[in-house]
Scaffold this active site. Structure first.
Site, PDB file in Angstrom:
ATOM      1  N   ILE A  60       1.066  -1.407  -0.222  1.00  0.00           N
ATOM      2  CA  ILE A  60       0.450   0.093   0.140  1.00  0.00           C
ATOM      3  C   ILE A  60       0.342   1.215  -0.034  1.00  0.00           C
ATOM      4  O   ILE A  60       0.954   2.220   0.603  1.00  0.00           O
ATOM      5  CB  ILE A  60      -0.962  -0.096   0.997  1.00  0.00           C
ATOM      6  CG1 ILE A  60      -1.897  -1.070   1.769  1.00  0.00           C
ATOM      7  CG2 ILE A  60      -2.012   1.122   0.910  1.00  0.00           C
ATOM      8  CD1 ILE A  60      -2.534  -1.729   2.885  1.00  0.00           C
ATOM      9  N   PRO A  61       1.800   1.824  -0.867  1.00  0.00           N
ATOM     10  CA  PRO A  61       2.396   2.663  -1.305  1.00  0.00           C
ATOM     11  C   PRO A  61       1.413   3.561  -0.641  1.00  0.00           C
ATOM     12  O   PRO A  61       0.401   4.028  -1.382  1.00  0.00           O
ATOM     13  CB  PRO A  61       3.326   2.888  -3.057  1.00  0.00           C
ATOM     14  CG  PRO A  61       1.702   1.791  -3.582  1.00  0.00           C
ATOM     15  CD  PRO A  61       1.626   0.951  -2.515  1.00  0.00           C
ATOM     16  N   HIS A  62       1.611   5.374  -0.404  1.00  0.00           N
ATOM     17  CA  HIS A  62       0.811   6.227   0.384  1.00  0.00           C
ATOM     18  C   HIS A  62       1.499   7.644   0.299  1.00  0.00           C
ATOM     19  O   HIS A  62       3.022   7.131   0.689  1.00  0.00           O
ATOM     20  CB  HIS A  62       0.170   5.951   1.202  1.00  0.00           C
ATOM     21  CG  HIS A  62       0.511   5.450   2.441  1.00  0.00           C
ATOM     22  ND1 HIS A  62       1.016   4.262   2.869  1.00  0.00           N
ATOM     23  CD2 HIS A  62       1.225   6.173   3.743  1.00  0.00           C
ATOM     24  CE1 HIS A  62       1.489   4.176   3.695  1.00  0.00           C
ATOM     25  NE2 HIS A  62       1.763   5.296   4.668  1.00  0.00           N
ATOM     26  N   ALA A  63       1.381   8.412  -0.101  1.00  0.00           N
ATOM     27  CA  ALA A  63       1.543   9.748   0.680  1.00  0.00           C
ATOM     28  C   ALA A  63       0.765  10.478   0.523  1.00  0.00           C
ATOM     29  O   ALA A  63      -0.352  10.880   0.481  1.00  0.00           O
ATOM     30  CB  ALA A  63       2.357  10.502   0.057  1.00  0.00           C
TER      31      ALA A  63
END
Length: 146
Positions: A60-63
């Site tokens: 779950i790449p996130h920013a």
């Protein structure tokens, strides 16, 4: 927050950065991405802190980013698993990218938690992996709302 238009099924990528770039490109259709390269930079910076692989072949790449105006989620089921720097050493085949503005911290955390719970459920992972197309993948997500 997610649309079948932002779901990639059997996507071919060679590495994590290419995967994230393709998901951001899909999100551009939302009209909410103001700076794709800025968003990529923010997500890769977050990845640099620690991998967003959550185990069992999922990430779950996130920013939070000034490069997007609303919290959005894009997803990919990869044709072949890739290295995402997972602590369990497993390669990743299911990727949910989440990005939103800094003001959406509460929403961001709620959605991140929901996606993580889904991906830890073997039954849901299996249904995502078996979905025939983006609409079917999206339908699995919609069924989780009940």
């Amino acid at each position: 927050m997610i649309s079948p238009k932002w779901i990639l099924v059997d996507e071919i990528v060679s590495d994590k950065k290419e995967c994230i770039r393709k998901l951001i490109h899909a999100l551009e259709a939302s009209g909410d991405v103001q700076d794709a390269e800025g968003l990529l930079s923010d997500i890769m910076e977050r990845e640099g802190l620690s991998s967003t692989a959550v185990g069992s072949g999922c990430a779950i790449p996130h920013a939070h980013s000034a490069s997007i105006t609303a919290t959005r989620v894009a997803a990919a089921r990869l044709h072949e698993p890739i290295d995402f720097g997972s602590q369990d050493g497993d390669q990743v085949q299911l990727v949910f990218l989440m990005a939103g503005p800094k003001k959406d911290t509460g929403i961001h955390l709620k959605v991140l938690s929901k996606v993580a719970r889904l991906l830890h459920d073997p039954a849901y992972r299996s249904r995502f992996l078996e979905a025939s197309d983006a609409e079917s993948f999206y339908a699995v997500l919609c069924q989780t709302e009940t």
